[in-house]
Design a protein around this motif. Structure first.
Motif, mmCIF file in Angstrom:
data_model
loop_
_atom_site.group_PDB
_atom_site.id
_atom_site.type_symbol
_atom_site.label_atom_id
_atom_site.label_comp_id
_atom_site.label_asym_id
_atom_site.label_seq_id
_atom_site.Cartn_x
_atom_site.Cartn_y
_atom_site.Cartn_z
ATOM 1 N N SER A 96 0.824 -1.207 0.000
ATOM 2 C CA SER A 96 0.000 0.000 0.000
ATOM 3 C C SER A 96 0.857 1.256 0.000
ATOM 4 C CB SER A 96 -0.931 0.000 1.216
ATOM 5 O OG SER A 96 -1.900 -1.021 1.111
ATOM 6 N N GLN A 97 1.965 1.218 0.746
ATOM 7 C CA GLN A 97 2.852 2.372 0.762
ATOM 8 C C GLN A 97 3.471 2.597 -0.605
ATOM 9 O OE1 GLN A 97 5.693 2.001 3.946
ATOM 10 N NE2 GLN A 97 4.134 1.491 5.468
ATOM 11 N N LEU A 98 3.861 1.517 -1.251
ATOM 12 C CA LEU A 98 4.503 1.627 -2.552
ATOM 13 C C LEU A 98 3.542 2.208 -3.585
ATOM 14 C CD1 LEU A 98 7.049 0.989 -4.242
ATOM 15 C CD2 LEU A 98 6.052 -1.252 -4.720
ATOM 16 N N LEU A 99 2.280 1.805 -3.525
ATOM 17 C CA LEU A 99 1.287 2.267 -4.488
ATOM 18 C C LEU A 99 0.667 3.607 -4.090
ATOM 19 C CD1 LEU A 99 -0.564 -1.109 -5.158
ATOM 20 C CD2 LEU A 99 1.097 0.027 -6.644
ATOM 21 N N GLY A 100 0.988 4.088 -2.895
ATOM 22 C CA GLY A 100 0.386 5.337 -2.434
ATOM 23 C C GLY A 100 -1.109 5.223 -2.245
ATOM 24 N N ASP A 101 -1.562 4.049 -1.807
ATOM 25 C CA ASP A 101 -2.994 3.785 -1.692
ATOM 26 C C ASP A 101 -3.502 4.256 -0.338
ATOM 27 O OD1 ASP A 101 -5.513 2.928 -2.324
ATOM 28 O OD2 ASP A 101 -5.136 0.825 -1.811
ATOM 29 N N THR A 102 -3.588 5.575 -0.188
ATOM 30 C CA THR A 102 -4.055 6.187 1.050
ATOM 31 C C THR A 102 -5.096 7.233 0.710
ATOM 32 O OG1 THR A 102 -1.859 5.865 2.033
ATOM 33 C CG2 THR A 102 -3.348 7.392 3.142
ATOM 34 N N ALA A 103 -6.157 7.295 1.495
ATOM 35 C CA ALA A 103 -7.219 8.275 1.294
ATOM 36 C C ALA A 103 -7.147 9.338 2.384
ATOM 37 C CB ALA A 103 -8.582 7.592 1.301
ATOM 38 N N HIS A 104 -7.636 10.536 2.062
ATOM 39 C CA HIS A 104 -7.498 11.674 2.967
ATOM 40 C C HIS A 104 -8.798 12.454 3.040
ATOM 41 C CE1 HIS A 104 -3.141 10.959 2.454
ATOM 42 N NE2 HIS A 104 -3.425 10.854 1.166
ATOM 43 N N ARG A 105 -9.046 13.047 4.200
ATOM 44 C CA ARG A 105 -10.174 13.944 4.394
ATOM 45 C C ARG A 105 -9.757 15.066 5.334
ATOM 46 N NH1 ARG A 105 -11.490 11.149 0.866
ATOM 47 N NH2 ARG A 105 -13.481 10.082 0.470
ATOM 48 N N LEU A 106 -10.342 16.246 5.123
ATOM 49 C CA LEU A 106 -10.109 17.358 6.029
ATOM 50 C C LEU A 106 -10.908 17.161 7.308
ATOM 51 C CD1 LEU A 106 -10.217 20.414 3.601
ATOM 52 C CD2 LEU A 106 -8.222 19.539 4.815
ATOM 53 N N VAL A 107 -10.313 17.551 8.414
ATOM 54 C CA VAL A 107 -10.945 17.476 9.727
ATOM 55 C C VAL A 107 -11.713 18.779 9.970
ATOM 56 C CG1 VAL A 107 -10.411 17.416 12.202
ATOM 57 C CG2 VAL A 107 -9.210 15.887 10.611
ATOM 58 N N PRO A 108 -12.920 18.728 10.591
ATOM 59 C CA PRO A 108 -13.567 17.555 11.177
ATOM 60 C C PRO A 108 -14.261 16.701 10.121
ATOM 61 C CG PRO A 108 -14.934 19.477 11.526
ATOM 62 C CD PRO A 108 -13.668 19.970 10.884
ATOM 63 N N VAL A 109 -14.235 15.410 10.328
ATOM 64 C CA VAL A 109 -14.822 14.452 9.403
ATOM 65 C C VAL A 109 -16.236 14.122 9.863
ATOM 66 C CG1 VAL A 109 -14.658 12.065 8.575
ATOM 67 C CG2 VAL A 109 -12.615 13.483 8.708
ATOM 68 N N THR A 110 -17.183 14.111 8.930
ATOM 69 C CA THR A 110 -18.556 13.733 9.252
ATOM 70 C C THR A 110 -18.709 12.213 9.145
ATOM 71 O OG1 THR A 110 -19.377 13.871 6.983
ATOM 72 C CG2 THR A 110 -19.335 15.909 8.268
ATOM 73 N N ASP A 111 -19.850 11.718 9.602
ATOM 74 C CA ASP A 111 -20.069 10.277 9.537
ATOM 75 C C ASP A 111 -20.092 9.777 8.092
ATOM 76 O OD1 ASP A 111 -22.412 11.617 8.952
ATOM 77 O OD2 ASP A 111 -23.642 10.577 10.441
ATOM 78 N N ARG A 112 -20.654 10.566 7.180
ATOM 79 C CA ARG A 112 -20.674 10.153 5.785
ATOM 80 C C ARG A 112 -19.275 10.184 5.179
ATOM 81 N NH1 ARG A 112 -25.912 11.581 2.335
ATOM 82 N NH2 ARG A 112 -24.617 10.292 0.986
ATOM 83 N N GLU A 113 -18.471 11.155 5.589
ATOM 84 C CA GLU A 113 -17.100 11.231 5.075
ATOM 85 C C GLU A 113 -16.263 10.073 5.592
ATOM 86 O OE1 GLU A 113 -16.579 16.041 4.397
ATOM 87 O OE2 GLU A 113 -16.160 15.162 6.355
ATOM 88 N N ALA A 114 -16.479 9.650 6.827
ATOM 89 C CA ALA A 114 -15.754 8.497 7.363
ATOM 90 C C ALA A 114 -16.096 7.244 6.564
ATOM 91 C CB ALA A 114 -16.085 8.298 8.841
ATOM 92 N N THR A 115 -17.364 7.104 6.210
ATOM 93 C CA THR A 115 -17.777 5.953 5.408
ATOM 94 C C THR A 115 -17.103 5.974 4.039
ATOM 95 O OG1 THR A 115 -19.908 5.872 6.539
ATOM 96 C CG2 THR A 115 -19.769 4.789 4.403
ATOM 97 N N SER A 116 -17.093 7.144 3.389
ATOM 98 C CA SER A 116 -16.486 7.230 2.061
ATOM 99 C C SER A 116 -14.969 7.115 2.126
ATOM 100 C CB SER A 116 -16.879 8.547 1.391
ATOM 101 O OG SER A 116 -16.295 9.651 2.058
ATOM 102 N N LEU A 117 -14.362 7.563 3.227
ATOM 103 C CA LEU A 117 -12.912 7.468 3.377
ATOM 104 C C LEU A 117 -12.459 6.014 3.317
ATOM 105 C CD1 LEU A 117 -10.188 8.867 4.043
ATOM 106 C CD2 LEU A 117 -10.794 8.664 6.468
ATOM 107 N N ILE A 118 -13.156 5.141 4.006
ATOM 108 C CA ILE A 118 -12.788 3.724 4.027
ATOM 109 C C ILE A 118 -12.933 3.109 2.642
ATOM 110 C CG2 ILE A 118 -13.501 1.469 4.927
ATOM 111 C CD1 ILE A 118 -14.298 2.918 7.519
ATOM 112 N N ARG A 119 -13.954 3.507 1.922
ATOM 113 C CA ARG A 119 -14.257 2.883 0.632
ATOM 114 C C ARG A 119 -13.502 3.494 -0.539
ATOM 115 N NH1 ARG A 119 -17.945 2.276 4.235
ATOM 116 N NH2 ARG A 119 -19.454 0.553 4.188
ATOM 117 N N SER A 120 -12.755 4.565 -0.319
ATOM 118 C CA SER A 120 -12.122 5.255 -1.438
ATOM 119 C C SER A 120 -10.724 4.751 -1.763
ATOM 120 C CB SER A 120 -12.071 6.765 -1.154
ATOM 121 O OG SER A 120 -11.379 7.033 0.054
ATOM 122 N N ILE A 121 -10.157 3.851 -0.955
ATOM 123 C CA ILE A 121 -8.850 3.296 -1.314
ATOM 124 C C ILE A 121 -9.042 2.152 -2.302
ATOM 125 C CG2 ILE A 121 -7.720 3.996 0.830
ATOM 126 C CD1 ILE A 121 -8.099 1.157 1.863
#
Length: 991
Positions: free
Chosen positions: A888-913
């Motif tokens: 994952s580090q090699l591929l840069g497979d990390t997702a990001h969100r600005l804080v504060p994160v909402t419940d919907r953003e937390a859900t999409s954060l997990i699914r966006s990698i």
């Protein structure tokens, strides 16, 4: 600047340049003992009525005692601020700290009386509300938490200043005076009021530059050629609707005109007001020009002159002085080193740029930090055969140059509510204030598409001339945060144009389902593959065969659009053998007719080497507007073609050498919905100040036009469509962004006390494991215990305390989280296995003091993940998530969100990698507890949002099992938080 008896040094950090309600600027600074004469002069210009409202009695002049009191401050208990233009006061505000009895006091008293006085000529410009923001920030800095103000009931303007500010307040009436008391702690409403005022002020400041009633070009040479003379000619030939003047200090005596334009030796010699000055003189002469313009009342400057920050340290200081000088007069600057500005509105027709031709009017706002890229974009977008053919064009264009003052943020404020702009395209080489840009981009993208391409992504430094705040975030992270804000991020100028073409004249798709039809099976398959590669859901291509007639295309397109399982249609077309240009025109008309039947779904065309079709797609039909002047780069000087007649295509001997469909640039089908009447040619303008008839204005598009974009390659069309699909989904989700949850088990107050005690040890520190666990525990985050094992016996004792099975880990920095190197032993079931593993580790990697081994109880099996949060000085707090491991580090497979994160953003954060399927039962594996993971992300977000002193958090690994999760390791770093200028009073940036 203060006398020795004053208790504090002059607070230079309180100085600020601000934009007022009408778009002009002023400078706010503390009042000092040196301001006595300015104060007296200011007071003399205030009306008797305003003086009466300030002092509750006739007060014609200030006494010597008054002047001393109002200019001598300790900058703690007594503070005065002044708003100045041209160095002279236009308004003042002061506070005096008071005690519970209303008498003068010192700390710890936390209340102060506040009073304003605004010169009558500047009332209504928002000066008082701006001063209130700044004096409030100063008071909070000095420990004052509440303001009190006494106002006469008839002084409605001042009462409104206080009541509209958005603070929590109390109001009473006693002895004929209204007494207002309000807390200075910012509220959601006060912040909303502040940002709404910011948008209006900054938007109007740009509008003043783009819609001037009069312009002077300073630096017009006596002989043709040169920058100033070229800009003058471009403004005149575009048909500018206002007054135009030329200035050349070497103008021969007696000469009154230059190219038919009234000419003068100095701006001071112009008798009429001037709104905008275009400056094209050598850098060493610019200060003199700025002074002349300021004294004449010019509202803004477009500085084309070079020789500033792009030329080195001396130029950077010259640039800073230019901005200081212009703002002192209330003027804003585009540039220096700018390519210029354009406004195609029929009410303005402004081409104050180096572009030789006025672009076609349209609905696209274009911003470029590079002049070369700006002219390339204008050429692609607006000449025949360029990026967008036909009559899709530009509303306004701004080249910011070194963006010493006006930046992309300011122009976004203008475009946000500009009724003439539907799509925003931006070429950026740097982002001076990423936090503010992200906020403005999110608001703009909720109303209209915003497409951004960023140059200099991998240069490691900002382009010369650009002042950029330091950021520790990699470009990929910044791009991800922009996408979170709704920005359509593209990588090339070609993609910028392709996306802009689609978004400018097609509706947003409601989903990813794509129908493909055409007369080439191979081209259909290429389009199908491109859709899959971009994450779309294509239907099987429908091959109409090479014998398909235009009517076959129309019927197939109409059926596809009527299908409820289709969200968009891509039409593929190859030349019809033997049909020639007439067949191309018939196909274009058929596609227009088919698309008009269902105008709520987007249609794109992929064509191959169809010179005739490209012309037919962009030619004026009976329902289309008449073509305006040629776009930038045309240069033919030819009269507009009559309806139905096209200009020569490439290779036909035309004067322009324009590219046709084979040029690799997209075209556009220009049609209208049924029932749209033909639009007559635009009216010719009245004679301008030159005494000559101005050129005919380019005719704008009818508001109900419906352009179908055509692309020379399937992958370009599909990529633009995929970007529109993603943006459409973001728009739908942005309507319900979710909420930041509240948790009953969070101990915010106790955490603040713990952090304060830890920071007392030093300015920045990484917490030990016990302190880390204690802080995280207060936010409901529990870390698995890990006991140190400096010797085999210690390891055995730790295992007995924790209970088998256990893991033995080396925590040395070079081995931490590197299971692939062999520094971790898992599932050790008894003491024998533990001691054997301990021996293996020490034999392989060295002595225990080098390995720093720890023993930890085994956690339930699951998927190893990583959760991080960091406070970036430029972008703010960022929450990141990805899977653990080198891959994952090699591929840069990390997702990001600005804080504060909402419940919907937390859900999409997990699914966006990209590796998210591993969390949801990939290849028959057991799905993990993603709701528990979402809760962890939300708690980490709350921690760094509630306590900005927590500048970094790392949870690695977090093992997510089928039920629950385990945080096996954690680290926290504390430091004084970076200064947040987005929460303070409104100010213009200083570089």
């Amino acid at each position: 600047m203060q006398s020795p008896s004053d208790r504090h040094e002059y607070p230079a950090h309180w100085e600020a340049d601000v934009v007022l309600r009408d778009g002009g600027t002023a400078r706010i600074r503390p009042i000092t003992v040196d301001d006595a004469e300015r104060l007296v002069s200011f007071y003399e210009q205030v009306s008797d009525e305003s003086k009466y409202y300030r002092f509750f009695a006739p007060y014609p002049r200030l006494s010597a005692k008054d002047v001393h009191r109002f200019t001598h401050h300790d900058f703690v208990d007594r503070v005065g601020l002044a708003a100045t233009i041209g160095g002279e006061f236009i308004a003042t505000v002061r506070y005096d700290r008071i005690g519970a009895d209303g008498m003068p006091a010192s700390a710890p008293a936390d209340e102060a009386e506040v009073a304003f006085l605004v010169q009558d000529a500047h009332q209504g410009r928002g000066v008082a509300s701006t001063l209130l923001e700044h004096i409030g920030a100063v008071a909070r800095e000095r420990g004052i938490r509440r303001f009190a103000a006494e106002v006469l009931p008839a002084n409605n303007k001042m009462i409104k200043v206080f009541t509209d500010a958005g603070y929590t307040q109390k109001r009473s009436f006693e002895d004929g005076v209204v007494r207002l008391e309000f807390d200075l702690e910012p509220t959601d409403r006060s912040l909303a009021v502040q940002r709404a005022r910011e948008q209006r002020a900054e938007g109007r400041s740009v509008r003043r530059l783009l819609t001037p009633g009069s312009i002077v070009v300073v630096g017009t040479g006596r002989t043709p050629g040169g920058v100033g003379r070229s800009v003058l000619g471009n403004i005149r030939e575009a048909g500018f609707t206002g007054r135009l003047y030329a200035v050349n200090r070497a103008l021969p005596a007696g000469q009154k005109e230059l190219d038919g334009v009234p000419a003068y030796r100095s701006v001071r010699d112009i008798e009429e007001p001037v709104d905008l000055a275009v400056v094209a003189v050598p850098a060493e002469h610019v200060p003199e020009v700025v002074a002349e313009c300021g004294e004449h009342g010019v509202q803004g400057l477009v500085v084309i002159s070079a020789g500033y920050a792009e030329s080195g340290p001396d130029g950077r200081e010259r640039q800073r002085e230019l901005v200081r000088h212009a703002r002192a007069y209330g003027m804003r600057i585009i540039g220096p080193n700018t390519f210029g500005i354009i406004n195609t509105s029929s009410e303005v027709r402004l081409n104050a740029s180096l572009a030789p031709e006025m672009p076609r009017p349209g609905r696209i706002g274009l911003f470029a930090q590079s002049g070369a890229i700006g002219i390339a974009l204008l050429s692609r977008l607006h000449r025949r055969g360029g990026g967008v053919t036909g009559d899709t064009g530009v509303s306004t264009f701004v080249s910011s140059g070194n963006r010493a003052d006006v930046s992309g943020n300011d122009v976004l404020q203008y475009w946000y509510d500009d009724p003439d702009t539907d799509v925003v395209l931006m070429y950026l080489e740097s982002i001076g204030n990423p936090r503010k840009f992200t906020r403005l981009a999110r608001r703009t993208a909720a109303a209209k598409p915003l497409v951004v391409v960023q140059g200099a992504r991998h240069g490691g430094a900002a382009p010369q001339g650009h002042a950029v705040r330091a950021t520790r975030l990699p470009h990929a992270t910044v791009s991800a945060l922009l996408r979170q804000a709704g920005v359509i991020r593209v990588d090339t100028i070609t993609e910028l144009v392709d996306a802009g073409l689609l978004l400018a004249r097609q509706p947003l798709p409601t989903g990813p389902r794509v129908a493909i039809l055409g007369n080439s099976e191979s081209l259909g398959l290429l389009t199908y593959d491109a859709c899959l590669a971009e994450g779309l859901r294509p239907q099987a291509p429908r091959d109409l065969t090479t014998a398909a007639s235009p009517e076959d295309f129309r019927e197939a397109l109409a059926r596809a659009l009527a299908d409820d399982t289709c969200d968009a249609v891509v039409v593929t077309a190859i030349p019809m053998v033997g049909e020639g240009k007439a067949g191309d025109a018939a196909l274009a008309e058929a596609l227009r007719s088919g698309a008009a039947a269902v105008p709520s779904k987007p249609v794109l065309v992929v064509h191959v080497e169809l010179g005739g079709l490209a012309d037919a797609l962009s030619a004026a039909a009976s329902t289309a507007p008449q073509p305006g002047p040629a776009g930038p780069g045309d240069g033919s000087g030819a009269e507009p073609s009559p309806p139905g007649e096209r200009r020569p295509a490439a290779g036909e001997g035309g004067p322009t050498g324009q590219a046709g469909a084979g040029s690799g640039r997209p075209a556009a089908i220009d049609g209208a919905r049924p029932g749209t009447p033909p639009r007559p040619p635009g009216p010719r303008t009245a004679k301008a100040v030159t005494g000559q008839e101005a050129p005919t204005a380019p005719t704008p598009l009818p508001t109900d036009s419906h352009l179908i974009p055509a692309y020379p390659a399937a992958e370009r069309a599909v990529r633009a469509l995929a970007q529109a699909v993603q943006y459409g989904q973001w728009r739908r989700e942005a309507a319900d962004p979710g909420k930041v949850p509240e948790y009953d088990d969070i101990d915010e107050k106790g955490s603040a006390e713990l952090i304060g005690g830890l920071l007392a040890r030093g300015q920045g520190l990484t917490l030990g494991m016990e302190e880390t666990c204690e802080l995280l525990r207060r936010y409901g985050i529990h870390v698995h215990r890990a006991l140190p094992a400096p010797a085999p016996d210690d390891a055995a004792a730790a295992a007995r305390a924790l209970g088998y099975p256990v893991a033995l880990k080396a925590t040395a920095p070079h081995l931490r989280h590197r299971a692939d190197l062999g520094g971790v032993r898992l599932d050790l079931a008894d003491e024998e296995q533990l001691r054997r593993a301990y021996t293996e580790l020490t034999e392989m990697f060295g002595r225990p003091e080098e390995l720093r081994p720890v023993v930890q109880r085994m956690a339930p099996r699951g998927v190893d993940t990583v959760v991080r949060a960091v406070i970036d000085p430029a972008a703010g707090a960022v929450l990141s998530f990805g899977l653990a491991g080198a891959a994952s580090q090699l591929l840069g497979d990390t997702a990001h969100r600005l804080v504060p994160v909402t419940d919907r953003e937390a859900t999409s954060l997990i699914r966006s990698i990209r590796t998210a399927p591993l969390l949801f039962g990939w290849r028959g594996s057991t799905p993990v507890d993603t709701p528990a993971l979402e809760q962890l992300l939300l708690r980490v977000s709350r921690l760094v949002d509630d306590h900005p002193e927590v500048v970094a958090v790392t949870l690695e690994p977090v093992v997510v099992a089928s039920h629950g999760l385990s945080v096996l390791s954690a680290s926290v770093r504390l430091a004084p938080p970076p200064v947040r200028d987005d929460l303070g009073p409104r100010t213009l940036p200083t570089y």
